[in-house]
Design a protein around this motif. Structure first.
Motif, PDB file in Angstrom:
ATOM      1  N   UNK A 189      46.873  52.481   9.495  1.00 12.82           N
ATOM      2  CA  UNK A 189      47.283  53.688  10.197  1.00 12.82           C
ATOM      3  C   UNK A 189      47.086  54.936   9.323  1.00 12.82           C
ATOM      4  N   UNK A 190      47.087  54.730   8.004  1.00  7.48           N
ATOM      5  CA  UNK A 190      46.945  55.890   7.138  1.00  7.48           C
ATOM      6  C   UNK A 190      45.513  56.416   7.141  1.00  7.48           C
ATOM      7  N   UNK A 191      44.550  55.487   7.331  1.00  7.81           N
ATOM      8  CA  UNK A 191      43.159  55.923   7.305  1.00  7.81           C
ATOM      9  C   UNK A 191      42.679  56.379   8.681  1.00  7.81           C
ATOM     10  N   UNK A 192      43.471  56.062   9.693  1.00  4.45           N
ATOM     11  CA  UNK A 192      43.048  56.368  11.051  1.00  4.45           C
ATOM     12  C   UNK A 192      43.430  57.806  11.385  1.00  4.45           C
ATOM     13  N   UNK A 193      42.455  58.624  11.767  1.00  6.24           N
ATOM     14  CA  UNK A 193      42.803  60.017  12.070  1.00  6.24           C
ATOM     15  C   UNK A 193      43.777  60.105  13.244  1.00  6.24           C
ATOM     16  N   UNK A 194      44.634  61.082  13.159  1.00  6.06           N
ATOM     17  CA  UNK A 194      45.656  61.249  14.184  1.00  6.06           C
ATOM     18  C   UNK A 194      45.076  61.510  15.570  1.00  6.06           C
ATOM     19  N   UNK A 195      43.941  62.222  15.570  1.00  3.57           N
ATOM     20  CA  UNK A 195      43.373  62.574  16.865  1.00  3.57           C
ATOM     21  C   UNK A 195      42.315  61.569  17.305  1.00  3.57           C
ATOM     22  N   UNK A 196      42.304  60.378  16.667  1.00  4.01           N
ATOM     23  CA  UNK A 196      41.346  59.348  17.080  1.00  4.01           C
ATOM     24  C   UNK A 196      41.556  59.027  18.556  1.00  4.01           C
ATOM     25  N   UNK A 197      40.466  58.678  19.210  1.00  2.00           N
ATOM     26  CA  UNK A 197      40.525  58.499  20.665  1.00  2.00           C
ATOM     27  C   UNK A 197      41.435  57.336  21.052  1.00  2.00           C
ATOM     28  N   UNK A 198      41.954  57.438  22.265  1.00  2.00           N
ATOM     29  CA  UNK A 198      42.860  56.425  22.814  1.00  2.00           C
ATOM     30  C   UNK A 198      42.167  55.075  22.907  1.00  2.00           C
ATOM     31  N   UNK A 199      40.864  55.100  23.152  1.00  2.00           N
ATOM     32  CA  UNK A 199      40.133  53.861  23.390  1.00  2.00           C
ATOM     33  C   UNK A 199      39.464  53.289  22.161  1.00  2.00           C
ATOM     34  N   UNK A 200      39.961  53.615  20.960  1.00  2.00           N
ATOM     35  CA  UNK A 200      39.410  52.993  19.761  1.00  2.00           C
ATOM     36  C   UNK A 200      40.511  52.247  19.039  1.00  2.00           C
ATOM     37  N   UNK A 206      43.078  49.542  18.130  1.00  2.00           N
ATOM     38  CA  UNK A 206      43.785  48.616  19.018  1.00  2.00           C
ATOM     39  C   UNK A 206      43.515  48.967  20.481  1.00  2.00           C
ATOM     40  N   UNK A 207      43.275  50.262  20.741  1.00  2.00           N
ATOM     41  CA  UNK A 207      42.967  50.696  22.110  1.00  2.00           C
ATOM     42  C   UNK A 207      41.767  49.970  22.690  1.00  2.00           C
ATOM     43  N   UNK A 208      40.787  49.649  21.829  1.00  2.00           N
ATOM     44  CA  UNK A 208      39.614  48.940  22.337  1.00  2.00           C
ATOM     45  C   UNK A 208      39.946  47.496  22.666  1.00  2.00           C
ATOM     46  N   UNK A 209      40.875  46.918  21.900  1.00  2.00           N
ATOM     47  CA  UNK A 209      41.332  45.569  22.232  1.00  2.00           C
ATOM     48  C   UNK A 209      42.027  45.597  23.588  1.00  2.00           C
ATOM     49  N   UNK A 210      42.900  46.608  23.787  1.00  2.00           N
ATOM     50  CA  UNK A 210      43.604  46.740  25.057  1.00  2.00           C
ATOM     51  C   UNK A 210      42.611  46.927  26.203  1.00  2.00           C
ATOM     52  N   UNK A 211      41.566  47.704  25.920  1.00  2.00           N
ATOM     53  CA  UNK A 211      40.529  47.944  26.922  1.00  2.00           C
ATOM     54  C   UNK A 211      39.950  46.615  27.412  1.00  2.00           C
ATOM     55  N   UNK A 212      39.637  45.721  26.457  1.00  2.00           N
ATOM     56  CA  UNK A 212      39.074  44.423  26.808  1.00  2.00           C
ATOM     57  C   UNK A 212      40.070  43.606  27.627  1.00  2.00           C
ATOM     58  N   UNK A 233      33.542  48.589  17.143  1.00  2.00           N
ATOM     59  CA  UNK A 233      34.837  48.724  16.484  1.00  2.00           C
ATOM     60  C   UNK A 233      34.803  48.045  15.118  1.00  2.00           C
ATOM     61  N   UNK A 234      34.250  48.730  14.105  1.00  2.00           N
ATOM     62  CA  UNK A 234      34.124  48.072  12.798  1.00  2.00           C
ATOM     63  C   UNK A 234      35.422  48.110  12.006  1.00  2.00           C
ATOM     64  N   UNK A 235      36.493  47.622  12.614  1.00  2.48           N
ATOM     65  CA  UNK A 235      37.787  47.522  11.941  1.00  2.48           C
ATOM     66  C   UNK A 235      38.358  46.133  12.219  1.00  2.48           C
ATOM     67  N   UNK A 236      39.582  45.897  11.762  1.00  8.74           N
ATOM     68  CA  UNK A 236      40.213  44.606  12.051  1.00  8.74           C
ATOM     69  C   UNK A 236      40.321  44.366  13.556  1.00  8.74           C
ATOM     70  N   UNK A 237      40.378  45.454  14.321  1.00 10.90           N
ATOM     71  CA  UNK A 237      40.527  45.295  15.776  1.00 10.90           C
ATOM     72  C   UNK A 237      39.268  44.718  16.396  1.00 10.90           C
ATOM     73  N   UNK A 238      38.124  44.981  15.752  1.00  9.00           N
ATOM     74  CA  UNK A 238      36.884  44.355  16.207  1.00  9.00           C
ATOM     75  C   UNK A 238      36.970  42.838  16.093  1.00  9.00           C
ATOM     76  N   UNK A 239      37.543  42.355  14.984  1.00 15.14           N
ATOM     77  CA  UNK A 239      37.726  40.914  14.808  1.00 15.14           C
ATOM     78  C   UNK A 239      38.693  40.363  15.849  1.00 15.14           C
ATOM     79  N   UNK A 240      39.726  41.172  16.173  1.00 16.14           N
ATOM     80  CA  UNK A 240      40.700  40.721  17.168  1.00 16.14           C
ATOM     81  C   UNK A 240      40.044  40.605  18.547  1.00 16.14           C
TER      82      UNK A 240
END
Lengths: 121, 144
Positions: free
Chosen positions: B4-15, B17-23, A89-96
């Motif tokens: 949020x502007x650079x993040x594609x709309x169809x980006x996966x649920x698990x990437x 902030x989703x990856x933080x939630x996953x952890x 996750x090479x974004x700010x969320x990776x740091x989080x």
């Protein structure tokens, strides 16, 4: 389990947690240095776990050995898993992710100390 | 959120902030399940209700983790159902454990709104549901 090594681990984890959370707040992805620091912390935690395992074989065992072992496995595996997720996750969320991981490590170490202090002698 | 502007709309649920939630969901899946396992295998008779609830909470966290990891329409649905049950669970058990302490002689993850876990169990379902809601299939999406 109560030695200076535990204290050092907890302090290192908390300092890193503050750093990672700051990085995340500033919208920074984990840098090479950040990931390397996580690896170093993993190594420190691994040493702590090995010392604890060696301690199991001489003298007093915690009365709840199974739980203790479960916590040891979780503790040694935890930082590498978080570092792996952070690398994906090479974004700010990776740091989080790294920041949260570093906040959980002290909890795990404190729980280990708690369980170790109850010996069924 | 600035990204949020650079993040594609169809980006996966698990990437993202989703990856933080996953952890975080993974941590809770592990801790709640392990706690239930220890409680049920060593002193189940002391508080059967509380320990079964621990096990149930562990399963809910586990399925939420799986849903987030799987992603897609099915994963999103699994995560949505899990997070909803989680929200109801933490509110119901939180209230009951305060109102009727006799039925809960021993703690679960959700007792007193998760105070033993820094109230993270109370906050987590809101963040989870918000994230899942943000990833709802939109009318224009080919995948919906």
């Amino acid at each position: 389990m109560n030695g200076p090594l535990s204290v050092a681990t907890i302090i290192a984890a908390l300092v890193l947690a503050a750093w990672y959370l700051l990085r995340s707040a500033l919208n920074r992805a984990p840098s090479r240095f950040d990931l390397l620091a996580a690896v170093v912390l993993s190594a420190l935690v691994a040493v702590l776990v090995v010392v604890a395992v060696v301690g199991l074989f001489d003298g007093s065992r915690p009365s709840d050995t199974a739980t203790f072992a479960g916590y040891l496995i979780t503790t040694i595996a935890f930082t590498p898993v978080a570092a792996y997720l952070a690398r994906l996750e090479p974004t700010r969320w990776g740091s989080l992710i790294l920041g949260i991981a570093c906040l959980v490590i002290p909890v795990l170490v404190l729980r280990l100390q708690q369980i170790a202090s109850v010996t069924g002698a | 959120m600035p990204d949020s502007s650079t993040r594609p709309r169809d980006a996966a649920l698990g990437t993202g902030l989703g990856r933080v939630l996953l952890l975080v969901y993974g941590i809770f899946a592990l801790s709640a399940s392990a706690r239930a396992l220890v409680q049920i295998s060593t002193h189940f008779d002391e508080a059967p209700l509380a320990y079964l609830l621990s096990a149930f909470a562990g399963l809910v966290y586990l399925s939420a983790t799986v849903g987030l990891a799987v992603g897609g329409i099915r994963g999103r649905l699994i995560a949505l159902v899990s997070c909803s049950i989680e929200l109801i669970g933490v509110l119901a058990v939180g209230l009951l454990s305060i109102a009727d302490a006799v039925a809960f002689p021993d703690d679960t993850v959700w007792s007193k709104f998760g105070s033993g876990y820094g109230y993270v169990p109370l906050v987590l379902p809101f963040i989870g549901l918000w994230w899942i809601w943000r990833h709802r299939p939109r009318p224009g999406d080919a995948s919906s």
